[in-house]
Design a protein around this motif. Structure first.
Motif, mmCIF file in Angstrom:
data_model
loop_
_atom_site.group_PDB
_atom_site.id
_atom_site.type_symbol
_atom_site.label_atom_id
_atom_site.label_comp_id
_atom_site.label_asym_id
_atom_site.label_seq_id
_atom_site.Cartn_x
_atom_site.Cartn_y
_atom_site.Cartn_z
ATOM 1 N N ALA A 212 10.517 42.386 -36.849
ATOM 2 C CA ALA A 212 9.127 42.145 -37.049
ATOM 3 C C ALA A 212 8.162 43.289 -36.828
ATOM 4 C CB ALA A 212 8.770 41.172 -36.046
ATOM 5 N N TRP B 150 1.986 40.889 -42.472
ATOM 6 C CA TRP B 150 1.589 39.583 -42.040
ATOM 7 C C TRP B 150 1.884 38.436 -42.807
ATOM 8 C CZ3 TRP B 150 -2.139 37.176 -45.894
ATOM 9 C CH2 TRP B 150 -2.235 37.741 -47.176
ATOM 10 N N ALA C 69 3.890 36.653 -40.158
ATOM 11 C CA ALA C 69 3.055 36.279 -39.410
ATOM 12 C C ALA C 69 2.520 34.895 -39.388
ATOM 13 C CB ALA C 69 1.863 37.265 -39.028
ATOM 14 N N TYR D 69 3.897 31.352 -37.850
ATOM 15 C CA TYR D 69 3.923 31.171 -36.381
ATOM 16 C C TYR D 69 2.440 30.435 -36.332
ATOM 17 C CZ TYR D 69 7.724 34.318 -35.503
ATOM 18 O OH TYR D 69 8.872 34.748 -35.493
ATOM 19 N N LEU E 148 -0.057 33.095 -32.588
ATOM 20 C CA LEU E 148 -0.267 34.413 -32.210
ATOM 21 C C LEU E 148 0.382 34.801 -31.018
ATOM 22 C CD1 LEU E 148 -3.725 35.150 -33.968
ATOM 23 C CD2 LEU E 148 -1.431 35.775 -34.766
ATOM 24 N N LEU F 110 3.952 34.912 -31.801
ATOM 25 C CA LEU F 110 4.292 36.009 -32.404
ATOM 26 C C LEU F 110 4.511 37.375 -31.610
ATOM 27 C CD1 LEU F 110 4.987 37.261 -35.275
ATOM 28 C CD2 LEU F 110 2.282 37.416 -35.355
ATOM 29 N N TYR G 186 7.236 40.361 -30.880
ATOM 30 C CA TYR G 186 6.803 41.939 -31.108
ATOM 31 C C TYR G 186 7.212 42.432 -29.931
ATOM 32 C CZ TYR G 186 3.515 41.179 -34.990
ATOM 33 O OH TYR G 186 2.924 40.694 -36.217
ATOM 34 N N LEU H 198 -2.907 42.410 -36.348
ATOM 35 C CA LEU H 198 -1.618 42.229 -36.056
ATOM 36 C C LEU H 198 -0.921 43.333 -35.176
ATOM 37 C CD1 LEU H 198 -0.210 40.159 -39.051
ATOM 38 C CD2 LEU H 198 -0.743 39.379 -36.954
#
Length: 418
Positions: free
Chosen positions: A184, A189, A192, A195, A224, A227, A231, A392
């Motif tokens: 990731a 994006w 992303a 999610y 987010l 997500l 990350y 992000l």
């Protein structure tokens, strides 16, 4: 399975779509010529031949010519060509570009033909991209979507996840100092968005003339936040990296789950002496894939639908014949040819003709639950500003999700409402 084509449409629809004896632009009632533009080499030769032969058989005295353009043409020369007196009749266009051409008045609205051309059998994400200001301006042609690649050699005894929570948990458990459980990179994006969408968030929605961005909505924040877990806890990819060459960390054994476009399979299985070598004899030898799971078992998460649409040019000299060609393009026979050549068809029912491989089936299933970016010509400005990618990266670096999402929404609204 739906059999469209002019002959099978029935009398009422045939009167709407058929081109025989209605030539425009100075063409004789006895016949004429239309031109269809396709982009690149994705449209297989047998599909082009089927379109030409079927159209000419169903429209006596008429000929159809297929011309191949490039994606550079779409960006650089399409608008001028579509405004000229020598406009093509039917054109392929990228799904994220459709709204811009519709806004310029370059495509004919075809809302009244929706049901005859496929209707509820359209891939939803592509149909959404072809709809602008309440009107349908194009039909879905073929799609591409992201699926999750894996190798059992890397997963070991880890079972395939059935929910998004299980996916994140498995990715976290599989992460090591040298391997991402889920690859990731921060600027990716497209990966992303699922999610956000899965949790009920959205990019931006229009109410009247105003756009409201939704990354800071309740669902957006939930998505987010999850997500950010990926990350921070499941990925060793660069926090400011992008999605370029995703096969490289996969082939290096540096990722367990790789969410990437289905065509990445060819990069992974490319021979070792190829210009961009893959790993066909290692992780490519047992390559598998599955759709990104949703919040509940048995569901898939909404993914971004890439792909193409087909539209009738407003300045087509022969719009009725162009609509007849469009009917053939959305027919089950034509779409099955696309599927047999490995392209996810724009007509859901034609997906049964896809090659009987795990990867092809995974992509078709994933695309049945797909979305696109907002259908406004100003969306191109949002992409060019790269504000989503920048937000992000901040989230990947551990920033406060709510604050970042609120700032991002304000930037998006300023562009879309400007």
């Amino acid at each position: 399975m739906r059999k469209l084509g002019i002959v099978a449409l029935g009398a009422a629809a045939a009167l709407t779509l058929a081109g025989c004896g209605t030539g425009g632009g100075g063409e004789s009632a006895d016949g004429g010529q239309i031109t269809v533009w396709v982009v690149g080499t994705d449209t297989p030769d047998d599909a082009r031949t089927y379109l030409k032969d079927t159209f000419e058989a169903e429209n006596e005295g008429w000929t159809l010519t297929v011309e191949e353009k490039t994606w550079a043409d779409v960006s650089d020369t399409y608008a001028a060509a579509l405004q000229s007196n020598d406009s093509p009749d039917v054109v392929e266009v990228g799904n994220t570009q459709t709204a811009s051409f519709a806004d310029q008045g370059l495509f004919l609205p075809i809302t009244d033909l929706r049901d005859d051309l496929g209707g509820d059998d359209f891939l939803p994400g592509l149909e959404e991209s072809a709809t602008y200001d309440g009107e349908l301006y194009a039909v879905p042609y073929y799609a591409g979507g992201r699926i999750v690649f894996y190798s059992q050699q890397v997963l070991g005894d880890t079972p395939l996840p059935t929910t998004l929570d299980e996916y994140v948990a498995a990715g976290t458990a599989l992460k090591t100092d040298t391997r991402s459980g889920i690859w990731a990179p921060g600027r990716d994006w497209y990966n992303a968005l699922p999610y956000v969408w899965a949790h009920g968030g959205f990019i931006a929605e229009q109410d009247g003339d105003e756009w409201t961005a939704g990354f800071s909505s309740d669902g957006g924040i939930k998505g987010l936040t999850q997500l950010q877990e990926v990350y921070l806890n499941a990925s060793i990819a660069a926090k400011d990296g992008d999605e370029t060459d995703p096969q490289v960390p996969f082939c290096a054994g540096e990722t367990a789950f790789l969410s990437a476009p289905a065509w990445v399979q060819w990069s992974i299985t490319a021979p070792a002496d190829a210009e961009a070598p893959g790993c066909p004899d290692t992780f490519g030898s047992d390559l598998g894939a599955f759709p990104l799971p949703g919040l509940e078992a048995g569901e898939t998460a909404p993914i971004f639908a890439g792909g193409s649409n087909m539209a009738v040019a407003t300045k087509s000299a022969n719009p009725e014949q162009a609509k007849a060609a469009l009917a053939i393009i959305t027919s089950s026979e034509y779409q099955e040819i696309m599927a047999e050549n490995g392209l996810t068809p724009g007509i859901i029912s034609a997906a049964a003709a896809l090659p009987d491989t795990e990867i092809a089936k995974a992509q078709a299933t994933a695309l049945e639950n797909s979305k696109v970016t907002p259908t406004t010509p100003k969306w191109a400005e949002v992409e060019a500003a790269q504000i989503i990618q920048e937000a992000l990266v901040k989230i990947a670096q551990g920033g406060d999700v709510a604050t970042i999402a609120t700032e991002l929404d304000a930037q998006i609204e300023e562009i879309l409402n400007g």
